[in-house]
Design a protein around this motif. Structure first.
Motif, PDB file in Angstrom:
ATOM      1  N   THR A 184      69.290  56.972  79.786  1.00  0.00           N
ATOM      2  CA  THR A 184      68.348  56.461  78.798  1.00  0.00           C
ATOM      3  C   THR A 184      67.219  55.723  79.495  1.00  0.00           C
ATOM      4  O   THR A 184      67.392  55.219  80.602  1.00  0.00           O
ATOM      5  CB  THR A 184      69.040  55.520  77.803  1.00  0.00           C
ATOM      6  OG1 THR A 184      69.561  54.390  78.524  1.00  0.00           O
ATOM      7  CG2 THR A 184      70.180  56.218  77.090  1.00  0.00           C
ATOM      8  N   ASN A 202      64.421  56.342  74.982  1.00  0.00           N
ATOM      9  CA  ASN A 202      64.329  57.776  75.232  1.00  0.00           C
ATOM     10  C   ASN A 202      65.612  58.278  75.853  1.00  0.00           C
ATOM     11  O   ASN A 202      66.134  57.673  76.792  1.00  0.00           O
ATOM     12  CB  ASN A 202      63.152  58.091  76.153  1.00  0.00           C
ATOM     13  CG  ASN A 202      61.833  57.977  75.429  1.00  0.00           C
ATOM     14  OD1 ASN A 202      61.713  58.358  74.281  1.00  0.00           O
ATOM     15  ND2 ASN A 202      60.842  57.426  76.090  1.00  0.00           N
ATOM     16  N   HIS A 203      66.118  59.373  75.343  1.00  0.00           N
ATOM     17  CA  HIS A 203      67.330  60.012  75.882  1.00  0.00           C
ATOM     18  C   HIS A 203      67.130  61.511  75.774  1.00  0.00           C
ATOM     19  O   HIS A 203      67.858  62.204  75.045  1.00  0.00           O
ATOM     20  CB  HIS A 203      68.595  59.537  75.160  1.00  0.00           C
ATOM     21  CG  HIS A 203      68.416  59.168  73.723  1.00  0.00           C
ATOM     22  ND1 HIS A 203      68.349  60.078  72.706  1.00  0.00           N
ATOM     23  CD2 HIS A 203      68.277  57.942  73.142  1.00  0.00           C
ATOM     24  CE1 HIS A 203      68.201  59.459  71.548  1.00  0.00           C
ATOM     25  NE2 HIS A 203      68.152  58.162  71.775  1.00  0.00           N
ATOM     26  N   SER A 204      66.168  62.016  76.542  1.00  0.00           N
ATOM     27  CA  SER A 204      65.728  63.403  76.395  1.00  0.00           C
ATOM     28  C   SER A 204      66.781  64.413  76.835  1.00  0.00           C
ATOM     29  O   SER A 204      66.692  65.586  76.470  1.00  0.00           O
ATOM     30  CB  SER A 204      64.427  63.624  77.171  1.00  0.00           C
ATOM     31  OG  SER A 204      64.616  63.313  78.529  1.00  0.00           O
ATOM     32  N   THR A 205      67.769  63.999  77.628  1.00  0.00           N
ATOM     33  CA  THR A 205      68.791  64.952  78.107  1.00  0.00           C
ATOM     34  C   THR A 205      70.093  64.845  77.314  1.00  0.00           C
ATOM     35  O   THR A 205      71.122  65.369  77.740  1.00  0.00           O
ATOM     36  CB  THR A 205      69.075  64.736  79.593  1.00  0.00           C
ATOM     37  OG1 THR A 205      69.541  63.386  79.787  1.00  0.00           O
ATOM     38  CG2 THR A 205      67.837  64.967  80.431  1.00  0.00           C
ATOM     39  N   THR A 254      65.449  60.495  66.136  1.00  0.00           N
ATOM     40  CA  THR A 254      64.532  61.599  65.839  1.00  0.00           C
ATOM     41  C   THR A 254      65.312  62.887  65.593  1.00  0.00           C
ATOM     42  O   THR A 254      66.458  63.039  66.027  1.00  0.00           O
ATOM     43  CB  THR A 254      63.538  61.804  66.986  1.00  0.00           C
ATOM     44  OG1 THR A 254      64.266  62.059  68.190  1.00  0.00           O
ATOM     45  CG2 THR A 254      62.650  60.589  67.167  1.00  0.00           C
ATOM     46  N   ASP A 285      65.048  65.808  66.874  1.00  0.00           N
ATOM     47  CA  ASP A 285      65.486  66.500  68.090  1.00  0.00           C
ATOM     48  C   ASP A 285      66.467  65.668  68.914  1.00  0.00           C
ATOM     49  O   ASP A 285      66.938  66.124  69.955  1.00  0.00           O
ATOM     50  CB  ASP A 285      64.290  66.917  68.948  1.00  0.00           C
ATOM     51  CG  ASP A 285      63.483  65.737  69.473  1.00  0.00           C
ATOM     52  OD1 ASP A 285      62.410  65.970  70.048  1.00  0.00           O
ATOM     53  OD2 ASP A 285      63.912  64.584  69.302  1.00  0.00           O
ATOM     54  N   ARG A 286      66.746  64.459  68.475  1.00  0.00           N
ATOM     55  CA  ARG A 286      67.698  63.518  69.096  1.00  0.00           C
ATOM     56  C   ARG A 286      67.286  63.061  70.487  1.00  0.00           C
ATOM     57  O   ARG A 286      68.090  62.469  71.200  1.00  0.00           O
ATOM     58  CB  ARG A 286      69.107  64.101  69.130  1.00  0.00           C
ATOM     59  CG  ARG A 286      69.627  64.511  67.798  1.00  0.00           C
ATOM     60  CD  ARG A 286      71.125  64.446  67.617  1.00  0.00           C
ATOM     61  NE  ARG A 286      71.878  64.841  68.783  1.00  0.00           N
ATOM     62  CZ  ARG A 286      72.757  64.049  69.382  1.00  0.00           C
ATOM     63  NH1 ARG A 286      73.001  62.823  68.940  1.00  0.00           N
ATOM     64  NH2 ARG A 286      73.415  64.477  70.431  1.00  0.00           N
ATOM     65  N   LYS A 287      66.068  63.297  70.876  1.00  0.00           N
ATOM     66  CA  LYS A 287      65.661  62.919  72.226  1.00  0.00           C
ATOM     67  C   LYS A 287      65.188  61.470  72.318  1.00  0.00           C
ATOM     68  O   LYS A 287      64.917  60.977  73.423  1.00  0.00           O
ATOM     69  CB  LYS A 287      64.570  63.862  72.719  1.00  0.00           C
ATOM     70  CG  LYS A 287      65.065  65.293  72.919  1.00  0.00           C
ATOM     71  CD  LYS A 287      64.008  66.192  73.516  1.00  0.00           C
ATOM     72  CE  LYS A 287      64.596  67.584  73.771  1.00  0.00           C
ATOM     73  NZ  LYS A 287      63.596  68.504  74.376  1.00  0.00           N
ATOM     74  N   SER A 288      65.069  60.812  71.210  1.00  0.00           N
ATOM     75  CA  SER A 288      64.720  59.395  71.245  1.00  0.00           C
ATOM     76  C   SER A 288      65.247  58.710  69.990  1.00  0.00           C
ATOM     77  O   SER A 288      65.610  59.371  69.010  1.00  0.00           O
ATOM     78  CB  SER A 288      63.213  59.194  71.357  1.00  0.00           C
ATOM     79  OG  SER A 288      62.562  59.667  70.192  1.00  0.00           O
TER      80      SER A 288
END
Lengths: 112, 112
Positions: B4, B23-26, B65, B67-70
């Motif tokens: 994160t 942010n947790h883009s992965t 969000t 897309d769950r990326k943040s």
């Protein structure tokens, strides 16, 4: 008890001595975790107990560190031949379902 | 566990809403987003967690969000007691990998 209890709250020890830190988890919590936090730093995972399974010791920094959990309840973290770099706050947490951890107030260890 | 990214510090005026981003883009499909906070000299305190739907409890709201990326943690009416370091953590839901990995968090200061 109502929360996770740790003792002692403060411990000052001489370099080279062994110390034992105790954690009483919340009654009924099957999972127990030890972390440490050096001054101004984040939390560092040490060890994790879950029920009767073998503990996850992957975070223990050296073989001077060991922990046990007797009867699935109280846990003791032992540091042998303490060094000055072991000075930190040692935090214990317990969990029932793995989702929410409840932390204790920690033991502040100072090695002089 | 996915990493994160959080801003190192934020200020918020007392009585206003504090919005803490993460942010947790992965992040992967079976990973939850958790928020904890640590008030000075205390153990971390669980705030809230979620998978993909927005969540609200008596302490805060969690907006994830699509897309769950943040995600954003919202403290609706910040008080001076909300001054703390806030940790955003992503963790798999499977019980064979339970330990929480804490990053450096966001130091939130509530301004009178």
């Amino acid at each position: 008890g109502a929360g996770v209890s740790q003792s002692p709250s403060n411990k000052v020890t001489e370099k080279g001595k062994d110390v034992e830190l105790r954690c009483d988890p919340i009654s009924g919590h099957t999972a127990l975790y030890w972390y440490r936090q050096s001054l101004g730093q984040g939390l560092e995972f040490l060890i994790y107990f879950q029920g009767n399974s073998a503990p996850d010791k992957s975070g223990l920094p050296s073989d001077r560190f060991s922990a046990e959990r007797t009867g699935g309840s109280v846990s003791t973290l032992t540091i042998q031949r303490t060094q000055q770099e072991d000075s930190a706050v040692y935090l214990c947490a317990s969990s029932f379902d793995g989702y929410g951890y409840t932390f204790g107030s920690g033991t502040r260890l100072t090695v002089v | 566990d996915a990493k994160t990214t959080q801003p190192p510090s934020m200020d918020c005026a007392e009585g206003r809403a504090a919005n803490l981003p993460c942010n947790h883009s992965t992040i992967s499909g079976n990973e939850y987003v958790y928020w904890y906070r640590q008030i000075h000299s205390q153990g971390p305190q669980y705030i809230i967690h979620g998978l993909k739907n927005n969540e609200t409890n008596e302490m805060a709201s969690l907006i994830i969000t699509e897309d769950r990326k943040s995600s954003t943690l919202i403290l609706p009416h910040a008080t001076l007691r909300d001054t703390a370091v806030y940790y955003c953590i992503v963790r798999a839901a499977n019980f064979g990998n339970e330990k929480l990995t804490f990053g450096t968090g966001t130091r939130l200061t509530i301004i009178p």
